[in-house]
Design a protein around this motif. Sequence first.
Motif, short mmCIF file in Angstrom:
data_model
loop_
_atom_site.label_atom_id
_atom_site.label_comp_id
_atom_site.label_asym_id
_atom_site.label_seq_id
_atom_site.Cartn_x
_atom_site.Cartn_y
_atom_site.Cartn_z
N PHE A 112 0.84 -1.21 0.00
CA PHE A 112 0.00 0.00 0.00
C PHE A 112 0.87 1.25 0.00
CE2 PHE A 112 -2.33 3.38 2.09
CZ PHE A 112 -3.58 3.33 1.50
N LEU A 113 1.95 1.22 0.80
CA LEU A 113 2.86 2.36 0.86
C LEU A 113 3.50 2.60 -0.50
CD1 LEU A 113 4.30 4.43 2.75
CD2 LEU A 113 6.07 2.69 3.11
N ALA A 114 3.92 1.52 -1.17
CA ALA A 114 4.56 1.66 -2.48
C ALA A 114 3.58 2.21 -3.51
CB ALA A 114 5.10 0.31 -2.93
N GLU A 115 2.34 1.77 -3.47
CA GLU A 115 1.36 2.20 -4.47
C GLU A 115 0.93 3.65 -4.28
OE1 GLU A 115 -1.79 -0.58 -4.02
OE2 GLU A 115 -0.74 -2.22 -5.04
N VAL A 122 9.07 3.62 0.35
CA VAL A 122 9.46 2.27 0.79
C VAL A 122 10.91 2.27 1.24
CG1 VAL A 122 9.72 -0.13 0.07
CG2 VAL A 122 7.75 1.19 -0.71
N ARG A 123 11.75 2.96 0.46
CA ARG A 123 13.17 3.05 0.81
C ARG A 123 13.36 3.75 2.15
NH1 ARG A 123 18.04 0.72 -0.56
NH2 ARG A 123 19.68 2.09 0.22
N ALA A 124 12.64 4.85 2.36
CA ALA A 124 12.74 5.58 3.62
C ALA A 124 12.27 4.72 4.79
CB ALA A 124 11.93 6.87 3.55
N PHE A 125 11.20 3.95 4.55
CA PHE A 125 10.72 3.05 5.59
C PHE A 125 11.76 2.00 5.93
CE2 PHE A 125 8.89 -1.22 6.24
CZ PHE A 125 8.34 -1.04 7.50
N ARG A 129 13.55 1.54 9.52
CA ARG A 129 13.41 0.28 10.26
C ARG A 129 14.76 -0.25 10.72
NH1 ARG A 129 14.57 -4.59 9.10
NH2 ARG A 129 13.70 -6.27 10.38
N VAL A 130 15.75 -0.29 9.82
CA VAL A 130 17.05 -0.85 10.19
C VAL A 130 17.77 0.06 11.18
CG1 VAL A 130 18.42 0.19 8.33
CG2 VAL A 130 19.08 -2.02 9.27
N ASP A 131 17.50 1.37 11.11
CA ASP A 131 18.11 2.28 12.09
C ASP A 131 17.57 2.00 13.48
OD1 ASP A 131 19.81 4.68 12.59
OD2 ASP A 131 17.89 5.50 13.28
N ARG A 132 16.27 1.74 13.58
CA ARG A 132 15.69 1.37 14.88
C ARG A 132 16.22 0.03 15.36
NH1 ARG A 132 10.98 3.15 12.37
NH2 ARG A 132 10.23 0.99 12.20
N LEU A 133 16.54 -0.85 14.40
CA LEU A 133 17.01 -2.19 14.75
C LEU A 133 18.41 -2.14 15.36
CD1 LEU A 133 16.65 -5.34 14.49
CD2 LEU A 133 17.78 -5.12 12.26
N VAL A 134 19.33 -1.44 14.70
CA VAL A 134 20.74 -1.46 15.15
C VAL A 134 21.12 -0.22 15.94
CG1 VAL A 134 21.41 -2.90 13.22
CG2 VAL A 134 21.57 -0.42 12.99
N GLU A 194 9.53 -9.64 -1.54
CA GLU A 194 8.84 -8.77 -2.50
C GLU A 194 9.45 -7.37 -2.54
OE1 GLU A 194 4.34 -7.05 -3.45
OE2 GLU A 194 4.61 -8.86 -2.24
N PHE A 195 10.04 -6.96 -1.41
CA PHE A 195 10.61 -5.61 -1.33
C PHE A 195 12.07 -5.72 -0.91
CE2 PHE A 195 6.06 -5.11 -0.60
CZ PHE A 195 5.75 -4.11 -1.52
N PRO A 196 12.99 -5.91 -1.87
CA PRO A 196 14.41 -6.07 -1.54
C PRO A 196 15.03 -4.81 -0.94
CG PRO A 196 14.09 -5.85 -3.92
CD PRO A 196 12.73 -6.01 -3.32
N GLN A 197 14.29 -3.70 -0.91
CA GLN A 197 14.82 -2.49 -0.28
C GLN A 197 15.16 -2.74 1.18
OE1 GLN A 197 12.06 -2.73 -2.17
NE2 GLN A 197 11.48 -0.78 -3.12
N LEU A 198 14.46 -3.68 1.83
CA LEU A 198 14.76 -3.99 3.23
C LEU A 198 16.16 -4.57 3.36
CD1 LEU A 198 11.58 -3.70 3.32
CD2 LEU A 198 11.64 -5.36 5.17
#
Length: 270
Positions: A112-115, A122-125, A129-134, A194-198
């Motif tokens: 939904f975000l991508a559309e 999606v890239r910003a998300f 996400r990874v910034d919150r992770l590490v 589906e979203f390799p940006q992650l």
Amino acid sequence: MPVADSAPEAPAPPAPVGSSAEGRTRHEVARLLLEQGPMTAAVVAEQLGISPTAVRRHLDALLADGEAETRDAPRRGPRGRGRPARLFLLTEAGRARFGHAYDDLAVSAVRFLAEHAGPDAVRAFAESRVDRLVGPHRAAIAGSPDPARRAEALATALTREGYAASTRQVAVTGTAAGAQLCQHHCPVAHVAAEFPQLCEAETEAFARLLGTHVQRLATIARGDNACTTHVPAGPAGIPAHPEPDRTTAPAAAPPQQEHPARIPNGGKPA
């Protein structure tokens, strides 16, 4: 009378849980707790039509696996002698036996975000996400100047976040070539497929934290057994590339030559 359970009631090593009759019965016990729990062992036996002894065996196995827990049943009337009856209910791990729709929900949300907001969103998300992770582990990871030691600290941090990570040293003809960071579990693999940006944002964050370029060799999202990242070895005590936000002194300029070196192309500008 209750119908005898298909498994023998004499003490014996439990049968493997799977497609066997024992496994199917245990699954039905868990399903009943899911749908009607908390409930006593006697009620479970009555509902499924199997012996109380067999039910207790299955309940004990669920307790041992962390899939069920107990609590005391509320007393009715005056307090009598003896311990109150135990009620059995499923834990979160026990509920996972029946699956969740979290993966489908996450994919739908990112789709939904991508559309509606585009690939940049999606890239910003993914980066957020990874910034919150590490982020909470940044100081511990960046504390060592050696990329290999940083990789070990990163593996420890990822394990704490549920990624079951480890490192191993790799060598070429006996010479240390660096380390491989292996993530044996990926909680977002279904979304990343589906979203390799992650995965891309994660790899870039690893490079910044480790102070060196890294290379993704495999990912669970692509069907591999683990997410494997190669971390090249740098000079002892010197990171190959410091983090972008770290201030470093500029390198000293090379001494000027008294006579310029001859240009191979005959002196013409390159």
